[in-house]
Design a protein around this motif. Structure first.
Motif, mmCIF file in Angstrom:
data_model
loop_
_atom_site.group_PDB
_atom_site.id
_atom_site.type_symbol
_atom_site.label_atom_id
_atom_site.label_comp_id
_atom_site.label_asym_id
_atom_site.label_seq_id
_atom_site.Cartn_x
_atom_site.Cartn_y
_atom_site.Cartn_z
ATOM 1 N N ASN A 18 0.828 -1.201 0.000
ATOM 2 C CA ASN A 18 0.000 0.000 0.000
ATOM 3 C C ASN A 18 0.865 1.254 0.000
ATOM 4 N N GLY A 19 1.929 1.227 0.795
ATOM 5 C CA GLY A 19 2.810 2.385 0.900
ATOM 6 C C GLY A 19 3.529 2.692 -0.401
ATOM 7 N N ILE A 20 4.095 1.681 -1.030
ATOM 8 C CA ILE A 20 4.832 1.923 -2.269
ATOM 9 C C ILE A 20 3.871 2.291 -3.407
ATOM 10 N N SER A 21 2.654 1.749 -3.383
ATOM 11 C CA SER A 21 1.670 2.106 -4.408
ATOM 12 C C SER A 21 1.307 3.586 -4.311
ATOM 13 N N LYS A 22 1.069 4.059 -3.099
ATOM 14 C CA LYS A 22 0.737 5.470 -2.902
ATOM 15 C C LYS A 22 1.899 6.368 -3.298
ATOM 16 N N LYS A 23 3.128 5.927 -2.978
ATOM 17 C CA LYS A 23 4.309 6.720 -3.328
ATOM 18 C C LYS A 23 4.432 6.857 -4.849
ATOM 19 N N LEU A 24 4.204 5.757 -5.565
ATOM 20 C CA LEU A 24 4.301 5.794 -7.029
ATOM 21 C C LEU A 24 3.256 6.723 -7.637
ATOM 22 N N ILE A 25 2.057 6.723 -7.070
ATOM 23 C CA ILE A 25 1.009 7.623 -7.559
ATOM 24 C C ILE A 25 1.420 9.073 -7.306
ATOM 25 N N ARG A 26 1.902 9.366 -6.077
ATOM 26 C CA ARG A 26 2.296 10.730 -5.722
ATOM 27 C C ARG A 26 3.435 11.242 -6.601
#
Length: 224
Positions: free
Chosen positions: A100-108
């Motif tokens: 979840n954390g890396i997915s959000k980072k990639l979106i940001r």
């Protein structure tokens, strides 16, 4: 205990495995009914394993060996899942929190893909990424940005990252030396080899002293 037995039986019969199955295997190995060796490991005891497996991935890439690459990527994934499982046992986070954390980072950090920011070249993408990263980490000046470079990198790699970031910001930490202007890649490699040999003769650990030098430059350079 009955659930672990059932899971062992189920996992041992599968022909093909999913990511979820792999997570279950790690959980079984770390359980009281699992493997004594896996169960007693902690972050520190397998720290070097992560480094070794990563280098083996690099070796497979360098050799263009796709079969070996597939195997070694699996070994790196094992290390990630083991570390995540250890934190799950402490109720801190699990592998799905990591995802979840890396997915959000990639979106940001890809607003040109998932938002309305324009970035048509790799250089523009990198510039946006770095700006977003600095903002997320609260880095307000060059010194804070350089301090954010991992201290566990090999010292030569760390030094080059420090110097590259500093020079890009208009700060040249190193004094100019015309003696190196005529050197090509092999010439620089030869200089480094000679320095290593001279350091060995004097009993000097170049990795250790160079790491200290990098840290000193970041912490004490008046230019930053």
């Amino acid at each position: 205990m009955d659930n672990i037995k059932e899971m062992k039986s189920k996992l041992s019969r599968l022909e093909n495995y999913t990511f979820s199955d792999l997570c279950d295997i790690i959980g079984v190995l770390r359980s009281p009914e699992g493997c004594p060796w896996d169960r007693e490991q902690d972050h520190e005891s397998i720290r070097k394993n992560f480094i070794e497996e990563t280098y083996e991935v690099i070796e497979a890439i360098d050799d263009s060996d796709t079969a070996h690459l597939s195997e070694e990527l699996g070994d790196v994934m094992l290390q990630i899942l083991l570390h995540a499982e250890m934190e799950k046992e402490k109720n801190n986070f699990d592998i799905y929190d990591v995802i979840n954390g890396i997915s959000k980072k990639l979106i940001r950090r890809h607003p040109h893909v998932f938002g309305k920011v324009s970035a048509d070249t790799p250089d523009e993408v990198k510039k946006n990424w770095d700006a977003i990263k600095r903002k997320e980490k609260g880095q307000n000046n060059l010194k804070e940005e350089l301090e954010g470079i991992s201290r566990t990198l090999p010292s030569l790699m760390r030094a080059q990252k420090i110097l590259k970031k500093a020079k890009k910001a208009g700060v040249d930490i190193c004094r100019e030396n015309d003696a190196f202007d005529s050197l090509d890649a092999d010439g620089f490699a030869d200089v480094l080899m000679r320095l290593c040999g001279a350091a060995n003769d004097k009993g000097i650990d170049l990795e250790e002293i160079f790491d200290k030098k990098c840290t000193f430059e970041v912490q004490n350079s008046k230019n930053l």
